[in-house]
Enzyme design. Structure first.
Site, short mmCIF file in Angstrom:
data_model
loop_
_atom_site.label_atom_id
_atom_site.label_comp_id
_atom_site.label_asym_id
_atom_site.label_seq_id
_atom_site.Cartn_x
_atom_site.Cartn_y
_atom_site.Cartn_z
N ASN A 7 1.03 -1.27 -0.46
CA ASN A 7 0.24 0.19 -0.59
C ASN A 7 0.62 0.90 -0.35
O ASN A 7 1.26 1.49 1.43
CB ASN A 7 -1.09 -0.28 0.80
CG ASN A 7 -2.35 1.11 1.23
OD1 ASN A 7 -2.12 1.75 0.62
ND2 ASN A 7 -2.71 1.13 1.87
N ARG A 57 -2.38 -1.81 -4.17
CA ARG A 57 -3.44 -0.71 -3.50
C ARG A 57 -3.88 -0.21 -4.72
O ARG A 57 -2.42 0.44 -4.71
CB ARG A 57 -3.85 -0.53 -2.21
CG ARG A 57 -5.04 0.25 -2.08
CD ARG A 57 -4.61 0.89 -0.52
NE ARG A 57 -5.76 2.23 -0.56
CZ ARG A 57 -6.06 3.71 -0.39
NH1 ARG A 57 -4.29 3.48 0.89
NH2 ARG A 57 -6.23 4.70 0.16
N HIS A 146 -12.06 3.83 -0.64
CA HIS A 146 -12.16 3.65 0.52
C HIS A 146 -12.68 1.26 0.33
O HIS A 146 -13.70 1.45 1.28
CB HIS A 146 -12.86 4.09 2.03
CG HIS A 146 -11.76 5.50 2.05
ND1 HIS A 146 -12.33 6.82 2.44
CD2 HIS A 146 -10.53 5.29 2.40
CE1 HIS A 146 -11.44 7.11 3.25
NE2 HIS A 146 -9.90 6.32 3.12
N ARG A 207 -8.45 17.20 4.91
CA ARG A 207 -9.41 17.68 3.82
C ARG A 207 -10.95 17.85 4.29
O ARG A 207 -11.32 17.97 5.22
CB ARG A 207 -9.65 16.05 2.61
CG ARG A 207 -8.26 16.51 2.05
CD ARG A 207 -8.59 15.24 1.40
NE ARG A 207 -7.97 13.52 1.74
CZ ARG A 207 -7.91 12.63 1.40
NH1 ARG A 207 -8.99 11.92 1.01
NH2 ARG A 207 -6.46 11.58 2.12
N GLU A 350 -7.93 -3.27 5.46
CA GLU A 350 -7.60 -3.31 4.13
C GLU A 350 -5.99 -3.65 3.94
O GLU A 350 -6.34 -4.41 2.17
CB GLU A 350 -7.60 -2.20 3.87
CG GLU A 350 -8.60 -0.37 3.53
CD GLU A 350 -8.19 0.22 3.77
OE1 GLU A 350 -7.29 0.96 4.74
OE2 GLU A 350 -8.19 0.87 2.99
P1 ADP Z 1 -5.20 6.12 7.56
O1 ADP Z 1 -6.51 6.62 6.98
O2 ADP Z 1 -3.29 7.08 7.21
O3 ADP Z 1 -5.12 4.13 7.28
P2 ADP Z 1 -6.08 5.57 10.60
O4 ADP Z 1 -7.00 4.84 10.43
O5 ADP Z 1 -5.11 4.66 10.52
O6 ADP Z 1 -5.30 6.45 8.63
O7 ADP Z 1 -6.55 7.03 11.76
C1 ADP Z 1 -5.29 7.85 11.33
C2 ADP Z 1 -6.46 8.68 12.55
O8 ADP Z 1 -7.03 8.06 13.72
C3 ADP Z 1 -5.23 9.59 13.04
O9 ADP Z 1 -4.98 10.54 12.27
C4 ADP Z 1 -5.46 10.11 14.64
O10 ADP Z 1 -6.52 11.47 13.91
C5 ADP Z 1 -7.08 9.17 14.19
N1 ADP Z 1 -6.71 8.43 16.13
C6 ADP Z 1 -6.30 6.98 16.06
N2 ADP Z 1 -6.16 6.97 17.23
C7 ADP Z 1 -6.65 7.27 17.61
C8 ADP Z 1 -7.58 7.56 19.25
N3 ADP Z 1 -6.98 7.07 20.45
N4 ADP Z 1 -8.21 8.10 19.65
C9 ADP Z 1 -8.57 9.10 18.34
N5 ADP Z 1 -8.13 9.61 17.57
C10 ADP Z 1 -6.94 8.48 17.27
#
Ligand code: ADP
Length: 366
Positions: A7, A57, A146, A207, A350
């Site tokens: 990915n 991906r 997604h 965004r 994913e």
């Molecule tokens: P991506 O879209 O890059 O795969 P993720 O699904 O890993 O991202 O989501 C990342 C985001 O999740 C982080 O930027 C953060 O805002 C949020 N996040 C991660 N852990 C927590 C938590 N414990 N509480 C609140 N938000 C969280």
């Protein structure tokens, strides 16, 4: 079957090694500035012997790619032609493909498209109401993204409810750095919040999501901003980050709890947008079996889940505070027992879904 999943994103390269659908190794190369270098480093991190395939991906599959596709020169060319539709994403995915094809020329490589799950959108959902000829000439349509996550999470939700996916209507809320909502009827995507690009829909880390298109003209004419600057504003300096300076929901929650007004506004704008989509998709689906939260914010941020679904009791949607705030990690229900609509948390995977789709394709074609 041994499958490597790659990915290749804008700031990170995620990889995973799967044996018969089970994760056996994986990693994340973070804060990548040189993707070619990162991918070469990756070659030293795993053992490629006995590899059956690489699953890539790919963000944008346009109208053409509706299923996982074995990569050959023609497919690579077709994905390259889609770059204008996804200039921020497809080039990096293609770089990963190119490098892996060079490094592992004898291993089949498969593209799994983020858009593919949404190819079941009907014309009423996929069509933007602009001049139809201009739209057709330029490939302007709602593609949705997604898809791998929405497909996986909606299927797991049906399993959690003990239902056949073909009988389950689910609203999936993928709230990560990028964020999108999807209405899934009987296992098929019927509406989704991202459109031509991953910029539309929900408020995200950086965004804007939905805005009046006139904002773009206004900034161009009155603030003298060029299109590249506006694109950068809407993709990198908007959303939570634009509203309060932080794109990480953990920081937003912490500051909000301390009484920070900007963080509170960012939280409110973010949650209100998700609520609007839940309402819209409820109306579209008519009957909803579950609302499911996934990805970094959806899986971890109990205050976001509570705020998004507050006040929807008349729609049969209730969140049980104790279940919601419990520190559980896995797939779980957070609605009170016997609720009309189940509210679920399902960690997305994913990479696992890409591995499954890749090995399914190989099994079918071998
Ligand atoms: P991506 O879209 O890059 O795969 P993720 O699904 O890993 O991202 O989501 C990342 C985001 O999740 C982080 O930027 C953060 O805002 C949020 N996040 C991660 N852990 C927590 C938590 N414990 N509480 C609140 N938000 C969280």
């Amino acid at each position: 079957m041994k499958i490597l999943v790659l990915n290749c994103g804008s700031a990170s390269v995620k990889w995973g090694l799967f044996a018969d659908g089970v994760s056996v190794d994986g990693g994340l190369i973070d804060r990548v500035t040189n993707h070619a270098q990162a991918l070469r480093e990756l070659m030293f991190e795993f053992d490629p012997s006995g590899l059956d395939a690489v699953g890539h991906r790919v963000v944008h599959g346009g109208l053409r790619f509706t299923t996982p596709t074995l990569l050959d020169d023609h497919v690579v060319e077709a994905v390259t032609k889609l770059v204008p539709l996804a200039p921020l994403h497809n080039p990096l995915n293609l770089l990963g493909i190119q490098l892996m094809r060079q490094q592992l020329p004898d291993v089949p490589q498969v593209a799994v498209f983020d858009t593919a799950f949404h190819r079941t959108l009907g014309p009423a959902q996929a069509t933007y109401a602009i001049d139809i000829e201009v739209a057709q000439e330029n490939g302007i349509a709602r593609y949705g993204f997604h898809g791998t996550s929405h497909a996986y999470v909606s299927r797991r939700t049906a399993a959690l409810l003990g239902k056949d996916p073909a009988d389950a209507n689910v609203i999936t809320l993928h709230l990560g750095n990028g964020a999108s909502a999807c209405a899934v009827r009987g296992g098929l995507s019927v509406a989704t919040s991202m459109g031509l690009s991953p910029l539309e829909g929900l408020v995200m880390g950086t965004r804007s999501g939905d805005i009046d298109p006139a904002v773009v003209f206004h900034l161009h004419r009155h603030a003298g901003m060029g299109f590249d600057a506006i694109e950068d504003l809407l993709n990198q300096r908007s959303g939570l980050k634009g509203l309060c300076g932080d794109n990480d929901m953990r920081e937003v929650l912490r500051r909000r709890a301390e009484g920070d007004e900007r963080a509170a506004l960012a939280f409110d704008v973010y949650c209100a947008r998700v609520t609007e989509y839940v309402g819209a998709y409820y109306a579209l689906l008519g009957r909803v079996d579950a609302v499911t939260f996934t990805a970094g914010v959806g899986e971890n941020a109990a205050p976001v889940r509570a705020a998004v679904l507050a006040g929807l009791e008349r729609m049969g949607i209730t969140v049980d505070p104790a279940h919601n705030e419990a520190s559980d990690r896995g797939e779980r229900l957070i609605s009170p027992d016997g609720s009309e609509v189940a509210v679920c948390v399902v960690p997305t995977d994913e990479e696992c879904e890409i591995a499954t789709q890749t090995s399914d394709l190989l099994t079918r074609t071998q």
